[in-house]
Design a protein around this motif. Structure first.
Motif, PDB file in Angstrom:
ATOM      1  N   LEU A   1      16.100   3.197   6.009  1.00 16.30           N
ATOM      2  CA  LEU A   1      15.816   4.322   5.124  1.00 16.30           C
ATOM      3  C   LEU A   1      14.420   4.872   5.366  1.00 16.30           C
ATOM      4  O   LEU A   1      14.208   6.077   5.365  1.00 16.30           O
ATOM      5  CB  LEU A   1      15.967   3.903   3.658  1.00 16.30           C
ATOM      6  N   ALA A   2      13.446   3.998   5.564  1.00 22.74           N
ATOM      7  CA  ALA A   2      12.076   4.442   5.815  1.00 22.74           C
ATOM      8  C   ALA A   2      11.986   5.201   7.126  1.00 22.74           C
ATOM      9  O   ALA A   2      11.260   6.180   7.244  1.00 22.74           O
ATOM     10  CB  ALA A   2      11.130   3.248   5.823  1.00 22.74           C
TER      11      ALA A   2
ATOM     12  N   ASP B   1      14.237   7.047   8.458  1.00 22.41           N
ATOM     13  CA  ASP B   1      14.914   8.327   8.364  1.00 22.41           C
ATOM     14  C   ASP B   1      14.213   9.308   7.423  1.00 22.41           C
ATOM     15  O   ASP B   1      14.711  10.401   7.204  1.00 22.41           O
ATOM     16  CB  ASP B   1      16.356   8.128   7.898  1.00 22.41           C
ATOM     17  N   LYS B   2      13.089   8.929   6.863  1.00 15.36           N
ATOM     18  CA  LYS B   2      12.371   9.806   5.944  1.00 15.36           C
ATOM     19  C   LYS B   2      11.865  11.035   6.694  1.00 15.36           C
ATOM     20  O   LYS B   2      11.278  10.944   7.761  1.00 15.36           O
ATOM     21  CB  LYS B   2      11.192   9.058   5.326  1.00 15.36           C
ATOM     22  N   ALA B   3      12.113  12.193   6.128  1.00 12.23           N
ATOM     23  CA  ALA B   3      11.709  13.448   6.774  1.00 12.23           C
ATOM     24  C   ALA B   3      10.196  13.635   6.709  1.00 12.23           C
ATOM     25  O   ALA B   3       9.560  13.365   5.688  1.00 12.23           O
ATOM     26  CB  ALA B   3      12.403  14.619   6.105  1.00 12.23           C
TER      27      ALA B   3
ATOM     28  N   THR C   1      10.631  20.052  10.783  1.00 14.96           N
ATOM     29  CA  THR C   1      11.037  18.893   9.998  1.00 14.96           C
ATOM     30  C   THR C   1      11.666  17.868  10.936  1.00 14.96           C
ATOM     31  O   THR C   1      12.548  18.207  11.726  1.00 14.96           O
ATOM     32  CB  THR C   1      12.055  19.300   8.912  1.00 14.96           C
TER      33      THR C   1
ATOM     34  N   THR D   1      12.316  13.293  11.662  1.00  9.20           N
ATOM     35  CA  THR D   1      12.243  11.912  11.185  1.00  9.20           C
ATOM     36  C   THR D   1      11.242  11.106  12.007  1.00  9.20           C
ATOM     37  O   THR D   1      10.988   9.953  11.694  1.00  9.20           O
ATOM     38  CB  THR D   1      13.626  11.228  11.244  1.00  9.20           C
TER      39      THR D   1
END
Length: 103
Positions: free
Chosen positions: A19-20, A22-24, A72, A74
């Motif tokens: 999850l970290a 994949d943070k935008a 933007t 990841t």
């Protein structure tokens, strides 16, 4: 029981790491040299090839003759040098005046 607990903990940690990752992250550049829709399309296509990029937006810049480019991604660290390299042979046409990670 202990093995199951260790496995669940490992799976939870790997999920958090995914999850970290994949943070935008948003990068903002001030550029010049884009004078037509074709230029805008070329810059957009070039920056889309950078690691993890999902969106490129181009708007009128704050200074005359400049454009504000918002990327933007990841990827946690895209540099100005990588952005210029992505422009390929057109890098001399488009000038990247600044490139910063937006917080």
């Amino acid at each position: 029981m202990i093995r199951r607990l260790i496995l669940l903990t490992a799976l939870s940690l790997s999920s958090l790491c995914a999850l970290a990752a994949d943070k935008a992250v948003t990068y903002v550049a001030e550029m010049s040299g884009m004078v037509c829709a074709g230029c805008k399309d070329h810059v957009t296509a070039s920056f889309t090839k950078l690691e993890g990029v999902s969106k490129v937006e181009i708007a009128i810049g704050d200074k005359p003759g400049t454009q504000k480019v918002t990327v933007t991604s990841t990827a946690p660290a895209i540099t100005k040098e990588q952005a210029v390299a992505a422009l390929g042979s057109s890098a001399s046409t488009y000038i990247v005046h600044g490139w910063k990670k937006s917080e």
